[in-house]
Design a protein around this motif. Structure first.
Motif, PDB file in Angstrom:
ATOM      1  N   GLU A 178     -45.146  10.355  -1.850  1.00 56.30           N
ATOM      2  CA  GLU A 178     -46.694  10.182  -2.300  1.00 56.30           C
ATOM      3  C   GLU A 178     -47.771  10.583  -1.119  1.00 56.30           C
ATOM      4  OE1 GLU A 178     -47.900   9.732  -5.340  1.00 56.30           O
ATOM      5  OE2 GLU A 178     -45.652   9.746  -5.478  1.00 56.30           O
ATOM      6  N   LEU A 179     -47.281  10.530  -0.063  1.00 58.81           N
ATOM      7  CA  LEU A 179     -48.180  11.087   1.304  1.00 58.81           C
ATOM      8  C   LEU A 179     -47.915  11.949   0.823  1.00 58.81           C
ATOM      9  CD1 LEU A 179     -46.862   8.509   4.177  1.00 58.81           C
ATOM     10  CD2 LEU A 179     -49.555   8.672   2.899  1.00 58.81           C
ATOM     11  N   TYR A 180     -46.600  13.509   1.268  1.00 57.55           N
ATOM     12  CA  TYR A 180     -46.871  14.146   0.907  1.00 57.55           C
ATOM     13  C   TYR A 180     -47.586  15.155  -0.026  1.00 57.55           C
ATOM     14  CZ  TYR A 180     -43.742  14.454   4.981  1.00 57.55           C
ATOM     15  OH  TYR A 180     -42.863  14.469   6.752  1.00 57.55           O
ATOM     16  N   LEU A 181     -47.903  14.355  -1.666  1.00 58.76           N
ATOM     17  CA  LEU A 181     -47.774  14.818  -3.045  1.00 58.76           C
ATOM     18  C   LEU A 181     -48.850  15.261  -2.129  1.00 58.76           C
ATOM     19  CD1 LEU A 181     -46.164  13.162  -5.100  1.00 58.76           C
ATOM     20  CD2 LEU A 181     -45.959  15.838  -4.822  1.00 58.76           C
ATOM     21  N   LYS A 212     -45.303  25.974  -0.140  1.00 60.10           N
ATOM     22  CA  LYS A 212     -43.776  25.785   0.492  1.00 60.10           C
ATOM     23  C   LYS A 212     -43.280  24.504   1.885  1.00 60.10           C
ATOM     24  CE  LYS A 212     -41.365  29.379   3.596  1.00 60.10           C
ATOM     25  NZ  LYS A 212     -41.212  28.462   4.691  1.00 60.10           N
ATOM     26  N   ASN A 213     -44.551  24.782   2.579  1.00 62.48           N
ATOM     27  CA  ASN A 213     -44.691  23.865   3.599  1.00 62.48           C
ATOM     28  C   ASN A 213     -44.309  22.609   3.218  1.00 62.48           C
ATOM     29  OD1 ASN A 213     -45.023  25.860   5.356  1.00 62.48           O
ATOM     30  ND2 ASN A 213     -47.290  25.043   5.934  1.00 62.48           N
ATOM     31  N   THR A 214     -44.699  21.733   1.958  1.00 64.92           N
ATOM     32  CA  THR A 214     -44.269  20.393   1.033  1.00 64.92           C
ATOM     33  C   THR A 214     -42.784  20.437   0.787  1.00 64.92           C
ATOM     34  OG1 THR A 214     -46.972  20.276   0.672  1.00 64.92           O
ATOM     35  CG2 THR A 214     -45.353  19.176  -0.429  1.00 64.92           C
ATOM     36  N   ASN A 215     -42.667  21.436  -0.139  1.00 65.64           N
ATOM     37  CA  ASN A 215     -40.957  21.690  -0.710  1.00 65.64           C
ATOM     38  C   ASN A 215     -40.546  21.570   0.677  1.00 65.64           C
ATOM     39  OD1 ASN A 215     -41.802  21.222  -3.030  1.00 65.64           O
ATOM     40  ND2 ASN A 215     -41.860  23.727  -3.657  1.00 65.64           N
ATOM     41  N   LYS A 260     -36.486  17.717   3.707  1.00 64.77           N
ATOM     42  CA  LYS A 260     -36.225  16.909   4.621  1.00 64.77           C
ATOM     43  C   LYS A 260     -36.094  15.724   5.020  1.00 64.77           C
ATOM     44  CE  LYS A 260     -38.465  20.018   8.307  1.00 64.77           C
ATOM     45  NZ  LYS A 260     -39.633  20.239   8.940  1.00 64.77           N
ATOM     46  N   LEU A 261     -36.606  15.514   3.302  1.00 64.30           N
ATOM     47  CA  LEU A 261     -36.192  13.720   3.181  1.00 64.30           C
ATOM     48  C   LEU A 261     -35.013  13.565   2.372  1.00 64.30           C
ATOM     49  CD1 LEU A 261     -40.016  12.956   1.630  1.00 64.30           C
ATOM     50  CD2 LEU A 261     -39.032  12.205   3.965  1.00 64.30           C
ATOM     51  N   GLN A 262     -34.898  14.433   1.542  1.00 58.60           N
ATOM     52  CA  GLN A 262     -33.557  14.563   1.240  1.00 58.60           C
ATOM     53  C   GLN A 262     -32.758  14.359   1.818  1.00 58.60           C
ATOM     54  OE1 GLN A 262     -33.004  17.848  -2.164  1.00 58.60           O
ATOM     55  NE2 GLN A 262     -31.243  16.877  -2.810  1.00 58.60           N
ATOM     56  N   LYS A 263     -32.619  14.859   2.604  1.00 58.13           N
ATOM     57  CA  LYS A 263     -31.779  14.849   4.195  1.00 58.13           C
ATOM     58  C   LYS A 263     -31.592  13.483   4.632  1.00 58.13           C
ATOM     59  CE  LYS A 263     -31.654  20.252   5.363  1.00 58.13           C
ATOM     60  NZ  LYS A 263     -31.495  21.536   5.633  1.00 58.13           N
ATOM     61  N   ILE A 271     -37.004  14.145  -5.049  1.00 57.70           N
ATOM     62  CA  ILE A 271     -37.214  15.108  -4.630  1.00 57.70           C
ATOM     63  C   ILE A 271     -37.755  16.175  -5.745  1.00 57.70           C
ATOM     64  CG2 ILE A 271     -36.738  16.981  -3.144  1.00 57.70           C
ATOM     65  CD1 ILE A 271     -37.346  14.470  -1.826  1.00 57.70           C
ATOM     66  N   LYS A 272     -36.810  16.529  -6.691  1.00 63.50           N
ATOM     67  CA  LYS A 272     -37.339  17.293  -8.251  1.00 63.50           C
ATOM     68  C   LYS A 272     -38.118  16.762  -8.514  1.00 63.50           C
ATOM     69  CE  LYS A 272     -33.698  20.250  -8.589  1.00 63.50           C
ATOM     70  NZ  LYS A 272     -34.208  21.757  -7.407  1.00 63.50           N
ATOM     71  N   ARG A 273     -38.551  15.398  -9.157  1.00 59.71           N
ATOM     72  CA  ARG A 273     -39.698  15.571  -9.600  1.00 59.71           C
ATOM     73  C   ARG A 273     -40.804  15.694  -8.333  1.00 59.71           C
ATOM     74  NH1 ARG A 273     -37.169  10.805 -12.166  1.00 59.71           N
ATOM     75  NH2 ARG A 273     -36.656   9.645 -10.640  1.00 59.71           N
ATOM     76  N   ALA A 274     -40.968  15.430  -6.840  1.00 62.16           N
ATOM     77  CA  ALA A 274     -42.704  15.445  -6.961  1.00 62.16           C
ATOM     78  C   ALA A 274     -42.566  17.256  -6.605  1.00 62.16           C
ATOM     79  CB  ALA A 274     -41.388  15.366  -4.384  1.00 62.16           C
ATOM     80  N   GLU A 275     -41.670  17.860  -6.687  1.00 62.76           N
ATOM     81  CA  GLU A 275     -41.392  19.441  -6.159  1.00 62.76           C
ATOM     82  C   GLU A 275     -42.019  19.378  -7.616  1.00 62.76           C
ATOM     83  OE1 GLU A 275     -36.673  20.901  -5.772  1.00 62.76           O
ATOM     84  OE2 GLU A 275     -37.903  20.643  -3.630  1.00 62.76           O
TER      85      GLU A 275
END
Length: 186
Positions: A5-8, A135-138, A143-146, A154-158
């Motif tokens: 949510e912070l990244y979004l 691009k930077n957000t994705n 990285k969060l997924q890793k 992650i897919k929903r966020a992308e």
């Protein structure tokens, strides 16, 4: 996840800034009408320090084709005149000792087309900024997924980031459409 949510939120904020910056750049493209904000980028040497024109003078529009610049200090007239001549506005200041008058010439068809190209270029720069944010957000989401975030989250966020990109891109297109109409209106 809270981090997602912070990244979004950050992505949305940065995309809004890109749209705002594009709008500010489009305002600087004059469409034949005299507007005080045309002079926003001009810096004047004020006691050795570069200072924005609007901080050393008042700028107003007596009519649709004229700007009147009245310095707060009479000694600044020559510095303001020099700054206007050295700017890329292509305007010739007329100085009567108290105020500087700028007459905005009527636009030719060729100049209008050139201004539309300039507006399109500014809007494309805005869209490039949007894509960079996406691009930077994705990249950060990957990285969060890793680090253990679920693939579905992650897919929903992308997908949300892509929706943000699309909606802000439409806003930039709307800005361009309005500016084009404004420029081409005789």
């Amino acid at each position: 996840m809270e981090e997602i949510e912070l990244y979004l939120d950050e992505a949305q904020e940065l995309m809004q800034k890109a749209v705002d910056h594009t709008a500010a750049e489009l305002v600087k493209i004059r469409a034949g009408k005299a507007m005080p904000n045309m002079l926003d980028g001009i810096m004047v040497q004020y006691y050795g320090a570069p200072t924005p024109l609007n901080q050393v003078s008042s700028v107003n529009t007596p009519d649709a084709r004229t700007l009147a610049i009245k310095p707060f200090e009479r000694t600044m007239i020559s510095e303001i005149e020099k700054a206007i001549i050295n700017s890329d506005l292509g305007l010739a200041p007329q100085n009567n000792g108290e105020i500087i008058i700028l007459t905005i010439p009527a636009l030719t068809e060729e100049r209008r087309i050139s201004l539309v190209k300039q507006a399109k270029h500014e809007c494309e720069e805005g869209k490039i900024s949007l894509r960079t944010v996406r691009k930077n957000t994705n990249d950060e989401l990957k990285k969060l997924q890793k680090d253990g975030a679920s693939e579905d989250d992650i897919k929903r966020a992308e997908e949300k980031v892509q929706k943000f990109t699309d909606s802000y891109s439409v806003k930039i297109d709307e800005l361009l459409a309005k500016k084009e109409i404004d420029i081409m209106k005789v």
